[in-house]
Structures are given as C-alpha cells and as structure tokens.
Motif scaffolding. Structure first.
Motif, short mmCIF file in Angstrom:
data_model
loop_
_atom_site.label_atom_id
_atom_site.label_comp_id
_atom_site.label_asym_id
_atom_site.label_seq_id
_atom_site.Cartn_x
_atom_site.Cartn_y
_atom_site.Cartn_z
N ARG A 153 50.03 46.14 26.99
CA ARG A 153 51.01 47.21 26.85
C ARG A 153 50.38 48.57 26.53
NH1 ARG A 153 56.02 48.15 28.89
NH2 ARG A 153 57.38 49.24 27.43
N ARG A 154 49.40 48.61 25.63
CA ARG A 154 48.78 49.90 25.29
C ARG A 154 48.17 50.54 26.53
NH1 ARG A 154 43.69 50.45 25.04
NH2 ARG A 154 42.78 52.45 24.43
N THR A 155 47.42 49.76 27.30
CA THR A 155 46.79 50.28 28.51
C THR A 155 47.84 50.78 29.50
OG1 THR A 155 45.02 48.66 28.18
CG2 THR A 155 45.13 49.73 30.32
N ASP A 156 48.92 50.02 29.66
CA ASP A 156 49.99 50.44 30.56
C ASP A 156 50.65 51.72 30.08
OD1 ASP A 156 49.54 48.28 32.20
OD2 ASP A 156 51.37 47.20 31.68
N MET A 157 50.94 51.82 28.79
CA MET A 157 51.63 53.00 28.27
C MET A 157 50.80 54.26 28.50
SD MET A 157 53.67 51.93 24.81
CE MET A 157 54.96 53.15 25.12
N ILE A 158 49.50 54.17 28.30
CA ILE A 158 48.64 55.33 28.52
C ILE A 158 48.65 55.72 30.00
CG2 ILE A 158 46.26 56.17 28.43
CD1 ILE A 158 45.87 54.32 25.97
N ARG A 159 48.51 54.73 30.87
CA ARG A 159 48.44 55.03 32.31
C ARG A 159 49.75 55.64 32.83
NH1 ARG A 159 47.59 50.32 33.70
NH2 ARG A 159 49.49 49.74 34.82
N PHE A 160 50.87 55.21 32.30
CA PHE A 160 52.17 55.71 32.74
C PHE A 160 52.62 56.96 31.97
CE2 PHE A 160 52.44 51.60 34.76
CZ PHE A 160 53.27 51.81 35.85
N GLY A 161 51.77 57.47 31.07
CA GLY A 161 52.11 58.68 30.34
C GLY A 161 53.17 58.49 29.28
N LYS A 162 53.26 57.28 28.71
CA LYS A 162 54.29 56.98 27.72
C LYS A 162 53.74 56.88 26.29
CE LYS A 162 57.31 55.99 31.07
NZ LYS A 162 58.52 56.79 31.32
N TYR A 163 52.44 56.91 26.14
CA TYR A 163 51.82 56.56 24.86
C TYR A 163 52.04 57.62 23.78
CZ TYR A 163 48.31 54.04 22.05
OH TYR A 163 47.65 53.31 21.09
N GLU A 164 52.30 58.85 24.18
CA GLU A 164 52.55 59.91 23.19
C GLU A 164 54.04 60.05 22.90
OE1 GLU A 164 49.91 60.89 25.81
OE2 GLU A 164 48.95 59.70 24.24
N GLY A 165 54.83 59.10 23.35
CA GLY A 165 56.26 59.14 23.12
C GLY A 165 56.65 58.74 21.71
N ASP A 201 59.21 54.93 36.38
CA ASP A 201 59.87 54.45 35.17
C ASP A 201 60.35 53.01 35.34
OD1 ASP A 201 59.47 56.77 33.72
OD2 ASP A 201 61.38 57.68 34.33
N ILE A 202 60.90 52.70 36.49
CA ILE A 202 61.35 51.33 36.73
C ILE A 202 60.17 50.38 36.77
CG2 ILE A 202 62.47 49.80 38.41
CD1 ILE A 202 64.25 52.17 39.20
N LEU A 203 59.10 50.80 37.41
CA LEU A 203 57.92 49.94 37.50
C LEU A 203 57.32 49.71 36.12
CD1 LEU A 203 55.97 48.32 39.21
CD2 LEU A 203 54.67 50.41 39.62
N PHE A 204 57.27 50.75 35.29
CA PHE A 204 56.78 50.60 33.93
C PHE A 204 57.65 49.61 33.16
CE2 PHE A 204 57.15 52.04 29.45
CZ PHE A 204 55.87 51.75 29.03
N ARG A 205 58.96 49.75 33.29
CA ARG A 205 59.88 48.81 32.63
C ARG A 205 59.64 47.40 33.13
NH1 ARG A 205 65.99 49.50 34.27
NH2 ARG A 205 65.22 48.24 36.01
N GLU A 206 59.43 47.26 34.45
CA GLU A 206 59.24 45.93 35.02
C GLU A 206 57.94 45.29 34.54
OE1 GLU A 206 60.70 42.73 37.15
OE2 GLU A 206 61.66 44.62 36.59
N ARG A 207 56.90 46.08 34.39
CA ARG A 207 55.66 45.54 33.83
C ARG A 207 55.89 45.06 32.40
NH1 ARG A 207 50.83 45.76 36.28
NH2 ARG A 207 49.83 45.48 34.25
N GLY A 208 56.71 45.74 31.65
CA GLY A 208 57.03 45.29 30.30
C GLY A 208 57.75 43.95 30.31
N PHE A 209 58.67 43.76 31.24
CA PHE A 209 59.38 42.50 31.34
C PHE A 209 58.45 41.36 31.76
CE2 PHE A 209 63.68 44.69 32.53
CZ PHE A 209 63.75 45.23 31.26
N GLU A 210 57.53 41.65 32.65
CA GLU A 210 56.67 40.60 33.21
C GLU A 210 55.50 40.25 32.30
OE1 GLU A 210 55.41 37.70 35.84
OE2 GLU A 210 57.24 38.90 36.03
N PHE A 211 54.93 41.26 31.61
CA PHE A 211 53.66 41.04 30.91
C PHE A 211 53.74 41.24 29.40
CE2 PHE A 211 52.48 42.64 35.22
CZ PHE A 211 52.02 41.43 35.72
#
Length: 563
Positions: A513-525, A497-507
């Motif tokens: 973002r869409r690709t990251d959300m799917i990979r981290f299991g966040k896209y169906e949120g 969760d922290i790494l996902f948040r950090e990728r959001g801050f950096e990129f």
C-alpha cells in the motif's frame, strides 16, 4: 540425500560497516522442490533465502508498508498494549525519525540479506563455470540481490552495489540504482528455472519483478518530484514483462480469492513468487494473528493460540468499499471482502476437523470458540465437539461484554479501545500453530498473477489505453468464480482513482500500500489521524546507528533529506 538442510547461523557485517545483533533461529530450508541438489550448493544458497520469513513479519516489512497508509492503523490498545513508545503512532502519522525500531529492523535485515547474497555469489561464481546446478543457483541469488536492493531503494532511496564480500558497497541513487537493478534482473533470466517456484526465484518471478521495477521507476528515479514522469518506455516494459508471466501458461488466477492465502497455497498457480513457509520451514503465523482479538482463537486444539488486538483498518479505507458498492454490503458484492467459513450448526457445536475461521474483513459481533476465561480450555459437548457462540471479551468484567468491532478507530482513549476498528484475517490460521504466532503454513505472497494483470492495466492507462486497462481489471474481478453470488460486477469506467481503489481491494494487507500510495500521488493526503504532507517522508531515514557505524568513511552514507 535429504531434501532439507540445516541453515548455519552466520555472523555477517552490515553493508554500512556496522554489525547486527539479529537473533536467528536454525531453520530447515527446503530449496529442492523435490530435486537432489548438492549439499554445497544448497548450503550456500539457503542463507540467501533464509531471512525472508522474518523480514516479512508484522513488525518489520508489514509495519513500514501498511501502518503509514490509509489501510492500517495501530493505536495504543486500551492504554496498555502495542504502545511500544509510540512507534506505531509515529509510523501512521509520518512523524518518525532516524531512530525508529521498525525502520531499524527492516534496515538490519535487508543489509544482512544483501550481504548473504554477495557471499553466495562469490562462492558460486567459480563453480558455475562447470556445474549447471551451481549456475542456476547463482542466477537465483543474483536475482535475490536485485530484489532485496529493490526493496532498499523503495524504502530508503538507495541501493548497494557490492560484488565482493570483502569490499565496501558503493551507494547508488536515482536512475543509477534503477538501472543497476534492471541489468541484474535481465542478466539472470537465461539461467533461471521456470518450475521451482513460488518459494524460489524463477524466470516468471523475475519477469514480474521487472514489471514492478519499471512501474515504479519514475518514483525511484526522483522520489521527491512534484509529479512523476511515467515514460512510455517504462510502461511498455511493464506490459512486456507482465505479458511474459500472463502468457507463460503455468500461472492462473484462483477461482477462490482467499485460496491465495490458504495454508496449502504453495501449490496455488496464482502465486509467482512467495516466502516459503511450509511447516517444515518453521514459518510464522503473524500475518493471521496480528489483527485478531486477544479473545479470538484460531484452533480448538490449542487453547493458547489467540490473537493480539493489533491493527485495524481505517474508516477511510473501509468507506472506499462502501462508496464503491453503494447500498449493497461489500460482503455481498465482492468475493475479496469476506468469506464466511465458520458455519455454525443448529446446536452450536463443531468438531475440531470442521472448525474454520472466517476470512477477510471482520465487522461487528464476533463468534468463536467458547471458554470460561482467557487461554482456558474450550467448552466441549459430551461427544467431544466444541461449543461456538459470541466471543466473550475477557478483558471486561461485565457478563455481557462481547467482542464487537466498530468502524471508528483513532488515537483517542475511546478510539483506541480493544473493540475499535474492523479487522483483517486474510491468511488462513495455521493448523499447526500452538500459540498463534509460530508454525505458519501459508506462503507469504510477494507476487501473484493478479498483480501482473493490474500492473499491465496501470501501464496501459498511463499511456491512454483506458479500454485495455478496464478489460484487464475486469478480467481479474471476474475470475473469482468459486462463489458466484459475490463475483464483483464489471466496472464500466476506468481512471487512475478507480485503479488505485481497485488495487486496494485486490492487494490489501500484502505489503504494497505505501508504494502504491506514493506512485498514485496519494501519500501526502489526509486520513484518520494522519495530516502530514511532507514529500520527504516518501523515503525513510537511514537509521542513525548505520550512519554512526559508517562514520569512519566520510561522506559514504549520507542521511536522506528532512532527517
């Protein structure tokens, strides 16, 4: 011999068998980096790169990668702007179907881009047997074909295997598609140059793209899986290829985070692979103009160069910053959040050469060039400087109506007003753009060194090396030393969760973002105005026009599930 050539407009059949009516400008393409390539080779290769700037536009790749996520939302502004028959609302709410303009445009561009690489490969292959220059360019366009196919795989779950321009492509899915892209990238590495980037594909660029491929391979092999199998084999490859870039020696992290997105970023050593947009290439300024207010002007020399009140960030994503830094304003805690560039003198007047706009996340009351109406000349002092003050909102009749961005943004009438949502100005406003949309100068980032560290961190974390992941992430955070007061403090713990948040801050705003959300299991949120949880929305529908165009070849192009 000149270093620029004219890109010949080609009419190319779309891979599915239909044709495209894409309108393309004649571009000056510089592929030499100062060298003297032959007209033949440069003329063949330039079209393979030539459509990248237009593909990386706000209404194409950005739209499908950012608007469907928790980072960006684009309402029907004021009930009259950016309505576009609801396409941006559909993107954000995941209610799109097989007929959707933004998805269609991405498909059209990518299929033509793949076709162009195939055409170039067919011409360059016999030349490469005896010509070292042709051999380098053959490796580049073959690598580009793999890169374009990787985007197709991410967006639609398919890949086109096509070696002969006169033949129909074979459609690959799942592991076959991943393995095809992997072998193509690996095959071109020996012949690629190392010193012609970031606008051309280099050995470092392919190493970074291979890391990205292995990082997402579990998703692309089985995009509808309940959970993804991030194998140690893949994660070790992520680390291996990230290390190839990190340890190369020619790349370094930028001390000023926003310098990665400056007009002169073509020479920034953090960029590994980018869309070349130097002024002589007729790039676009859309990534700067898209989020800005219609009353915002980026250059006092051009009174028609304003913004468009496009997307804002969701309150959900903004709150991730607030949650990370608690009582400290994120602008005071993290160099990636904001960079104050508009330093207003005591007399509120500034020369044209000293004028610069702020970068990062825009909140609250905005200041800028003063005028007496929309797109009217700016107010100047007797000595020719330009007056700076609160930005008047010329859409409203009240004398005290100013551009004042609020956090809440949604699809209600109130939440869709022109002042809703904090905005993003990540790329520097082009000094050459006379209408705000054209003549971009900043290269558009595809891959930069920070991503190699972050991908390596994720691979380490997924294999249980929490300390190694924490070290990599903190290294990136600590590298932004140009403004010591806002160097992000080191993190003390690390999890997904922290790494996902950090990728959001950096990129953020970088087409990831869409690709990251799917990979981290966040896209169906669930987030602002989005509740859909259908896993089949992880891939987009193949446009109906492409399905119809391929109807003569029965069973050739099969629609994705759920559409």
């Amino acid at each position: 011999m000149e270093n620029t050539i004219k890109l010949i407009v080609l009419t190319i059949a779309v891979l599915a068998g239909s044709c495209t009516d894409l309108q393309e400008q004649i571009l000056d393409e510089s592929l030499s980096g100062g060298g003297q390539e032959s007209d033949l080779v440069r003329g063949v290769v330039a079209p393979a790169y030539g459509m990248l700037p237009e593909f990386y536009r706000h209404t194409r790749y950005f739209a499908v990668q950012e608007i469907p996520t928790d980072e960006a939302i684009l309402p029907y502004r004021g009930g009259r702007d950016w309505g576009d028959n609801g396409i941006y609302i559909e993107l954000h709410q995941h209610t799109w179907g097989p007929v959707h303009s933004n998805i269609q445009q991405c498909w059209d561009y990518l299929t033509v881009m793949v076709s162009r690489t195939v055409t170039a490969i067919n011409i360059l292959t016999p030349l490469a047997e005896s010509d070292s220059e042709a051999r380098v360019f053959l490796a580049e366009v073959r690598g580009l074909r793999a890169f374009y196919n990787m985007i197709v795989l991410d967006l639609w779950g398919i890949t086109f295997w096509k070696d002969d321009a006169g033949e129909l492509s074979e459609i690959l899915r799942g592991n076959e598609a991943v393995e095809y892209i992997r072998t193509e990238f690996e095959a071109v590495i020996p012949d690629l140059k190392t010193d012609v980037g970031p606008g051309r594909l280099t050995r470092g660029g392919v190493y970074g793209l291979l890391a990205r491929l292995h990082l997402n391979a579990a998703v692309w092999r089985d995009p509808y899986a309940a959970s993804f199998d991030f194998s140690d084999a893949d994660m070790n490859k992520v680390i291996e290829y990230s290390n190839m870039v990190i340890n190369d020696g020619q790349y370094s992290l930028s001390a000023e985070y926003f310098a990665n997105f400056n007009n002169d970023n073509h020479d920034n050593p953090e960029l590994v692979f980018a869309v070349d947009q130097r002024p002589d290439l007729n790039g676009h300024n859309r990534m700067s103009y898209f989020s800005m207010s219609d009353n915002f002007y980026g250059n006092p020399l051009f009174p028609r160069g304003n913004g468009t009140d496009g997307p804002g960030i969701t309150s959900d994503w903004y709150q991730s910053w607030v949650d990370a830094y608690g009582p400290t304003d994120p602008a005071d805690a993290d160099a990636r959040f904001y960079w104050e560039r508009m330093i207003i003198p005591a007399d509120s007047a500034i020369s044209a050469e000293d004028f610069e706009v702020n970068r990062g996340i825009y909140r609250g009351l905005q200041y800028g060039l003063q005028n007496t109406g929309r797109r009217l000349p700016f107010i100047q002092t007797a000595d020719g400087r330009y007056k700076i003050g609160p930005l008047r909102d010329w859409r409203r009749a009240e004398e005290n109506a100013y551009v004042d961005f609020v956090e809440d943004i949604n699809f209600t009438a109130e939440g869709s007003d022109y002042n809703t949502g904090f905005r993003v100005e990540k790329y520097q406003w082009s000094k050459s753009s006379d209408d705000g949309r054209n003549k971009g100068e900043a290269d558009l980032v595809i891959l930069r060194l920070a991503d190699c560290y972050m991908m390596r961190a994720e691979a380490k974390l997924r294999m249980g090396d929490t300390g190694g992941a924490l070290s990599d992430v903190n290294l990136v955070r600590a590298s932004r030393t140009a403004r010591p007061a806002v160097i992000p403090p080191p993190l003390t713990s690390m999890d997904l969760d922290i790494l996902f948040r950090e990728r959001g801050f950096e990129f953020y705003w970088e087409h990831q973002r869409r690709t990251d959300m799917i990979r981290f299991g966040k896209y169906e949120g669930t987030w602002t105005e989005k509740t859909d949880s259908d896993v089949q929305k992880r891939v987009f529908p193949i446009p109906q026009s492409a399905i119809d165009g391929a109807s003569a070849a029965e069973g050739y192009l099969v629609q994705n599930p759920g559409y």
